[in-house]
Scaffold this active site. Structure first.
Site, short mmCIF file in Angstrom:
data_model
loop_
_atom_site.label_atom_id
_atom_site.label_comp_id
_atom_site.label_asym_id
_atom_site.label_seq_id
_atom_site.Cartn_x
_atom_site.Cartn_y
_atom_site.Cartn_z
N HIS A 401 37.27 36.84 37.16
CA HIS A 401 36.96 37.44 38.46
C HIS A 401 37.92 36.93 39.53
CE1 HIS A 401 34.21 38.86 41.76
NE2 HIS A 401 34.86 37.90 42.39
N GLU A 402 38.07 35.62 39.58
CA GLU A 402 38.90 35.04 40.65
C GLU A 402 40.37 35.40 40.50
OE1 GLU A 402 37.51 33.91 43.24
OE2 GLU A 402 35.53 33.94 42.31
N HIS A 405 41.40 38.67 41.74
CA HIS A 405 41.66 38.77 43.18
C HIS A 405 43.16 38.65 43.47
CE1 HIS A 405 37.70 39.10 44.87
NE2 HIS A 405 37.26 37.96 44.35
ZN LIG Z 1 35.23 37.45 44.33
#
Ligand SMILES: [Zn+2]
Length: 595
Positions: A401-402, A405
């Site tokens: 998820h990170e 980004h």
């Molecule tokens: Zn996030």
């Protein structure tokens, strides 16, 4: 892969290229070619070994000197190997070494031409204690072309060429003149010697044409890495750790993942993972580049072996995603994260920096994306919902998820990292990140419900409001949900789920590839989805809305697949209220006419 042949306009048949146009996916390629070595020119080369034959003879067969009273290993081996050599005109066999053991006598030989040994045409003969031949292995060749056996360029010229291409210096190792058989079947006379770069931890054997000083081949002495980590196809440690050997993709990461050498640690060209300070990395458990640290779940995250396990897992996941994203288009020129861009464009000096068990927070994880050329920082925290606490750096969901980004912030708007800052764009960002974690965790064509963060929260519900699901009952979120939801992760859930509908539609239409993480060339639905995901990011405007994001996916399909998937994609978005007439957070479930 490119060939240096195109750089050599004259006498192509005389000068074997280092990177002969061999299909790496050809099934026999792995038996004859080594790992690629990146050259300064931007080309790559692979060491080559001609196809090997191996015959075994059970109780043994005779050799040409069997009639002699006294057995001599060297003479018998040369005689037998010579009988197997089909090349004539100056070719011969020379004994290089051998020994007599308890039950077998082994001899090792090399093919020569005009007295010059071949680098990669060798043989081995074994005899039993009755002096009968019990096996013969050989890579002997009959070259279709062979150059003269006396060099016509100086060693100084050859070493300069090698030093330039391999970014190192000649280390005063012994120099020999040999023949090197190339994949096209010719034999080049070469100088062979070592090139090293202590600072970079590189160490090569180079093969340089002794008639032209052109590069012929190189091999690396540096072995590759092993990581004890949670495979990126698993969400968290509950499925166990694995010893993952040589996971690097050498197109995406030509330098490998490690800064190899005696102090090899969780630092490399794409990422560094550390605790406390950037000096707090994990050092290899054994050389070369073995990182065998498995978490002990009975101990706190701060236990030394668990700190190491966390740093290694985060490092592995970050590098794996670097290589996956690279293959789908997040490269040096599209603003990715690397210390050195290897002359491939873009801004460098921005490897991803990962702080594990970061002391500045708890029960969270964060990612800061500055513009291309400045390192991003992922801060992973400990979660205290359980005893012992759990480590976010062991939750692949969260790491993926990170790190996603970074992908979305860099690709949207051209590397400025300023284009996902509106409330709606922030929500899109959260959605893409969850959708990527979902994609990475898929191990079949099935599209089950997906929950992110089960491990750190110790909860089957995980971190989000609903599971991601193709069922409107299980996950009822619609475009109109944005009328009441405002927090980015909450609104992002709608976007992640809409993308999951797109994924499910594409996989239903085109099937699922088990190699999508390493091979972007297939036509399967999970590969198509990933291409559209990455392509759309670069197309969409700065500060995109949900509708812009949808339209960019539709356009990406036109660009790459001539719009073949338009109706599949429209049906998926429309199922979540993002149909053709959706506007102002009012749902529309219609698809274009013709769908
Ligand atoms: Zn996030």
């Amino acid at each position: 892969m490119h060939s240096l042949l195109k750089l050599l306009p004259v006498a192509l048949f005389l000068i074997p290229g280092p990177a002969h146009a061999v299909d790496r996916k050809h099934p026999t390629h792995r038996t004859t070619h080594g790992l690629p070595v990146q050259l300064r020119s931007g080309e790559s080369t692979e060491p080559y070994h001609p196809p090997t034959s191996f015959e075994t003879y059970g109780a043994g067969v005779s050799h040409p000197l069997s009639g002699r009273a006294a057995f001599n290993l060297q003479n018998a081996a040369v005689a037998y190997a010579t009988s197997k050599l089909t090349a004539s005109n100056g070719n011969a066999v020379v004994y290089t070494s051998g020994y007599s053991g308890d039950v077998v006598q082994n001899a090792y030989l090399v093919q020569t031409h005009d007295g010059v040994p071949f680098s990669n045409a060798v043989a081995n003969v074994a005899f039993n204690k009755n002096n009968s031949v019990i096996s013969f292995g050989s890579s002997f060749v009959t070259p279709n072309f062979i150059t003269a056996s006396v060099p016509t360029v100086t060693f100084a010229a050859a070493s300069a060429a090698a030093a330039a291409q391999l970014n190192g210096t000649y280390n005063n190792s012994p120099v020999s003149v040999e023949y090197y058989v190339t994949p096209n079947g010719s034999a080049a006379l070469v100088y062979t010697f070592e090139i090293q770069n202590i600072a970079l931890g590189t160490w090569y054997r180079a093969f340089i044409d002794a008639h032209s000083a052109q590069f012929v081949s190189a091999l690396s002495y540096v072995a590759h890495a092993t990581y004890t980590a949670i495979p990126v196809s698993q969400q968290d440690p509950t499925g166990g750790f694995a010893n993952i050997v040589d996971p690097e993709d050498y197109t995406a990461s030509p330098l490998g993942w490690q800064n190899s050498g005696s102090g090899s640690n969780s630092t490399g060209n794409n990422a560094i993972s550390w605790k406390g300070t950037s000096a707090g990395t994990t050092t290899q458990s054994s050389a070369p580049d073995v990182f065998a640290y498995e978490q002990n779940p009975a101990l706190a995250p701060s236990a030394p072996q668990n700190v190491d396990a966390a740093r290694v897992n985060a490092f592995y996941v970050a590098n794996t995603l670097h290589d996956i994203f690279y293959q789908y288009g997040f490269t040096e020129t599209t603003f990715n994260f690397q210390n050195s861009n290897q002359g491939r464009g873009g801004s460098q000096s921005d490897a991803l920096s990962i702080s594990v068990q970061d002391a500045s927070g708890i029960n969270d994880i964060s990612f800061a994306t500055p513009p291309d050329g400045t390192p991003a920082i992922l801060r992973s925290f400990v979660w205290n919902y359980t005893t012992p606490n759990r480590d976010g750096a062991l939750d692949n969901d969260l790491l993926i998820h990170e790190i996603t980004h970074g992908l979305t912030n860099r690709l949207t708007g051209g590397g400025t990292a300023r284009c996902l800052k509106t409330v709606e764009a922030l929500a899109l960002g959260e959605g893409w990140s969850d959708a990527m974690a979902n994609w990475a965790a898929k191990n079949s064509s099935a599209t089950p419900d997906f929950v992110i963060g089960k491990y750190v929260t110790n909860s089957t519900a995980g971190l989000r409001t609903y599971p991601y699901s193709t069922s409107l009952t299980t996950n009822p979120l619609l475009y109109s949900s944005l009328q009441t939801l405002t927090e980015p992760h909450g609104t992002g859930e709608l976007w992640a789920n809409a993308l999951y509908q797109v994924y499910a539609g594409l996989v239903a239409a085109h099937g699922w590839s088990p190699t999508a993480r390493t091979n972007p060339d297939g036509k399967e639905g999970n590969i198509v989805w990933m291409h559209l995901f990455v392509d759309a990011l670069g197309l969409q405007p700065c500060s995109p809305t949900f509708l812009n994001g949808r339209d960019a996916v539709i356009q990406a399909d036109v660009n790459r697949y001539a719009g073949a998937n338009a109706c599949t994609i429209w049906r998926a978005f429309a199922s979540r209220g993002l149909g053709v007439n959706a506007a102002n957070y009012v749902d529309d479930f219609t698809v274009p006419s013709g769908c």
